[in-house]
Each structure stands twice: as C-alpha cells, then as structure tokens.
Design a protein around this motif. Structure first.
Motif, short mmCIF file in Angstrom:
data_model
loop_
_atom_site.label_atom_id
_atom_site.label_comp_id
_atom_site.label_asym_id
_atom_site.label_seq_id
_atom_site.Cartn_x
_atom_site.Cartn_y
_atom_site.Cartn_z
N ALA A 132 0.83 -1.21 0.00
CA ALA A 132 0.00 0.00 0.00
C ALA A 132 0.86 1.25 0.00
O ALA A 132 0.55 2.23 -0.70
CB ALA A 132 -0.92 -0.01 1.21
N MET A 133 1.95 1.22 0.76
CA MET A 133 2.85 2.37 0.80
C MET A 133 3.49 2.62 -0.56
O MET A 133 3.57 3.77 -1.02
CB MET A 133 3.94 2.16 1.85
CG MET A 133 4.93 3.31 1.95
SD MET A 133 6.27 2.97 3.11
CE MET A 133 7.12 1.62 2.27
N GLN A 134 3.93 1.55 -1.22
CA GLN A 134 4.55 1.70 -2.53
C GLN A 134 3.56 2.26 -3.56
O GLN A 134 3.91 3.15 -4.35
CB GLN A 134 5.08 0.34 -3.01
CG GLN A 134 6.13 -0.28 -2.12
CD GLN A 134 7.41 0.54 -2.06
OE1 GLN A 134 7.76 1.23 -3.01
NE2 GLN A 134 8.11 0.46 -0.95
N ILE A 135 2.35 1.74 -3.54
CA ILE A 135 1.33 2.22 -4.49
C ILE A 135 0.97 3.67 -4.20
O ILE A 135 0.84 4.49 -5.12
CB ILE A 135 0.08 1.32 -4.42
CG1 ILE A 135 0.41 -0.10 -4.88
CG2 ILE A 135 -1.04 1.90 -5.31
CD1 ILE A 135 -0.75 -1.08 -4.72
N THR A 136 0.81 4.01 -2.92
CA THR A 136 0.46 5.39 -2.55
C THR A 136 1.54 6.37 -2.98
O THR A 136 1.24 7.46 -3.49
CB THR A 136 0.23 5.49 -1.03
OG1 THR A 136 -0.80 4.59 -0.64
CG2 THR A 136 -0.16 6.91 -0.64
N THR A 137 2.79 5.98 -2.79
CA THR A 137 3.89 6.86 -3.19
C THR A 137 3.85 7.16 -4.68
O THR A 137 4.01 8.30 -5.12
CB THR A 137 5.24 6.21 -2.83
OG1 THR A 137 5.30 5.99 -1.42
CG2 THR A 137 6.40 7.09 -3.27
N ARG A 194 -5.01 4.28 -8.14
CA ARG A 194 -3.94 3.79 -7.28
C ARG A 194 -4.27 4.00 -5.81
O ARG A 194 -4.01 3.13 -4.97
CB ARG A 194 -2.63 4.49 -7.65
CG ARG A 194 -2.05 4.04 -8.98
CD ARG A 194 -0.75 4.74 -9.32
NE ARG A 194 -0.25 4.30 -10.61
CZ ARG A 194 0.83 4.79 -11.21
NH1 ARG A 194 1.53 5.76 -10.62
NH2 ARG A 194 1.21 4.33 -12.40
N LEU A 195 -4.83 5.14 -5.48
CA LEU A 195 -5.21 5.38 -4.09
C LEU A 195 -6.29 4.40 -3.64
O LEU A 195 -6.28 3.92 -2.50
CB LEU A 195 -5.69 6.82 -3.91
CG LEU A 195 -4.62 7.91 -4.03
CD1 LEU A 195 -5.24 9.29 -3.84
CD2 LEU A 195 -3.50 7.69 -3.01
N ALA A 253 -4.58 1.10 -2.99
CA ALA A 253 -3.80 1.17 -1.76
C ALA A 253 -4.68 1.12 -0.52
O ALA A 253 -4.23 0.70 0.56
CB ALA A 253 -2.95 2.43 -1.75
N CYS A 300 -3.95 -5.43 -1.60
CA CYS A 300 -2.51 -5.20 -1.50
C CYS A 300 -1.78 -6.47 -1.07
O CYS A 300 -0.71 -6.80 -1.59
CB CYS A 300 -2.23 -4.07 -0.53
SG CYS A 300 -2.70 -2.43 -1.16
N LEU A 324 -0.13 0.12 -11.31
CA LEU A 324 -0.27 0.56 -9.93
C LEU A 324 0.96 1.28 -9.37
O LEU A 324 0.84 2.07 -8.44
CB LEU A 324 -0.59 -0.64 -9.03
CG LEU A 324 -1.93 -1.32 -9.30
CD1 LEU A 324 -2.08 -2.55 -8.42
CD2 LEU A 324 -3.09 -0.36 -9.09
N MET A 325 2.13 1.00 -9.94
CA MET A 325 3.35 1.60 -9.39
C MET A 325 4.15 2.41 -10.39
O MET A 325 5.13 3.04 -10.03
CB MET A 325 4.25 0.50 -8.78
CG MET A 325 3.62 -0.22 -7.61
SD MET A 325 4.78 -1.38 -6.85
CE MET A 325 3.75 -2.06 -5.54
#
Length: 258
Positions: free
Chosen positions: A161-166, A179-180, A183, A189, A229-230
């Motif tokens: 979730a952190m990677q996708i949010t970033t 993406r949000l 996440a 996730c 997503l990333m």
C-alpha cells in the motif's frame, strides 16, 4: 504470424526496450569525458546516434535470421557498453541498475550454448534451453533479492500500500484515484504482494518446457499490474520471457546452421 516469428519478435522487443534504457543513460547523463578534458555534450550525440544505428542494424539481422550469430555478438557487446556507462554514471554506492540484464543475458546464453553443437536441431534446442534458463534465473534472483532485503514483510499489505500510494502522487487522473483506491484495500494489496512473490518464485519452473507459456501469461500479468499501480515499467523483461516461451515450443531450427 507463426509462433516462431512471434517469439522472435517478442525477444526483439525486449532487446529494443533494454537498449532504449541504455540510450537514455547515454543521452541524458553523458559519457564521462572529463578525464580527457573534452566536452561531453556534442560528442555524446554522435556516440548515441552511432551506437543506436549499429544496434538497429544488428537487431534487423537477428530478426531476419541473417548472420544472426554475428548480430547477437554485436548486440551483447553494445549492452556491455551500456552497462559500463551506467556504472560510470551511477552515484557512489548505488551501483548499476540491473533491470536491463535479462534481455542481453538470455541472448548471450543462447549464443554460447549454440557454440557447443556444430549444426542440426540440437544446436537450436540447446540455445533455446539456455536462454530459458536465464529467464528462470533472473526472476528467481528478483524474488530472492526481495526476500533477502525485506523478508516476507515485502509482501505485506502495508508495504505494498505504501509503494502504491507513493507512486499515486506522480500519476495523472484517473490513474491517481485508481492507485489510491487500490492502496486503500488491505486485501488487494496483500494479494498483490503474495502473488508477485509466488509468480516470480514460480518462474524457476521456466526450465520446464511445458510450463513456459502459462508462466509467461502470469509474468505479463504481474508486469502490467506493476506498471498500472506503481508506474514501474519492465516490459523488456516481460517481452523477453514471452518471446523465449513462444520460440521454445516451435522446434524451429535456425536458418543459419553455421
């Protein structure tokens, strides 16, 4: 398009995308001419253009099966040059980005393995098996690297979730919102993290001919998912895996047996 031609085209796409990564390094960062007191910018344009023309000529020869052994050597040598330039340009302690390793390494293995047989169907079969072995090895190294550096926690819902949010903050709408939303789902996730480890770890079975096409479908799925997503694009790996999977099922002997 026959399966053999589609496979060769896929391998070629992987090579082209890997070379584009090298070309970006050459073009943006410049060759390190400073020790010679030369200006890097004007010479860099000539270096990139010349190397790219040589690469494209070798690429066309490989695709058309004309002097493909020579063409393969040229491509591998250009990749070695690109890797060296990446090493020159990398910040201290950062090392070289290994993301472009698979396409060139598989081609080199194919070429080397073919040298062990003079001619005939066994020559091509051995080259294909060697290339597929490199595909298996690279994906295995990828999953081992994740587990070595982060442990099983790499696949945790929180980490994914952190990677996708970033990466969401660098994406335009509607990708940003998608993406949000992804996440925000711990279940999704966790499934993505565990699925990635399973597919990359399972790619060790790429050494088994019957497993290659199904595995290549799963490999496409994870690369497209990572891209969506990333925002991380490793299509050179994806097309390389798919290409060699298709070629390995044809039994086609090279048109250049020498």
């Amino acid at each position: 398009m026959t399966r053999d031609r589609a496979g060769r085209f896929g391998v070629g796409l992987g090579l082209l995308m890997a070379w584009a990564s090298f070309g970006k390094v050459l073009w943006v960062d410049g060759m390190p001419y400073a020790p010679y007191g030369l200006d890097a910018v004007p010479m860099n344009a000539a270096v990139v253009a010349g190397a790219t023309l040589v690469f494209l000529a070798a690429f066309v020869a490989f695709q058309r099966r004309r002097a493909e052994d020579v063409a393969s050597v040229v491509i591998v040598l250009l990749f070695a040059l690109g890797t060296q330039v990446m090493a020159w340009q990398a910040p201290p302690r950062m090392g070289v980005n290994g993301a472009t390793m698979l396409p060139g390494a598989a081609l080199l293995a194919w070429w080397l393995a073919r040298r062990t047989v003079r001619r005939g169907p066994e020559r091509e079969r051995r080259g294909i098996e060697a290339a597929c072995g490199i595909v298996a090895a690279c994906y295995t190294v990828a999953v081992v690297s994740k587990l070595y550096t982060s442990g099983p926690g790499w696949a945790s819902a929180g980490n994914i979730a952190m990677q996708i949010t970033t990466q969401a903050h660098f994406a335009p709408e509607p990708l940003h919102a998608a993406r949000l939303a992804a996440a925000a789902s711990p279940t999704l996730c966790a499934a993505l993290g565990i699925g990635t480890l399973l597919i990359e770890g399972g790619a060790l079975l790429f050494v088994v001919p019957a497993a290659r096409v199904p595995l290549s479908v799963l490999i496409v799925a994870i690369h497209l998912g990572i891209s969506l997503l990333m925002g991380l694009h490793h299509y050179d790996w994806m097309f390389t895996a798919v290409g060699w999977a298709l070629i390995s099922g044809t039994g086609r002997v090279s048109a250049n047996p020498a």
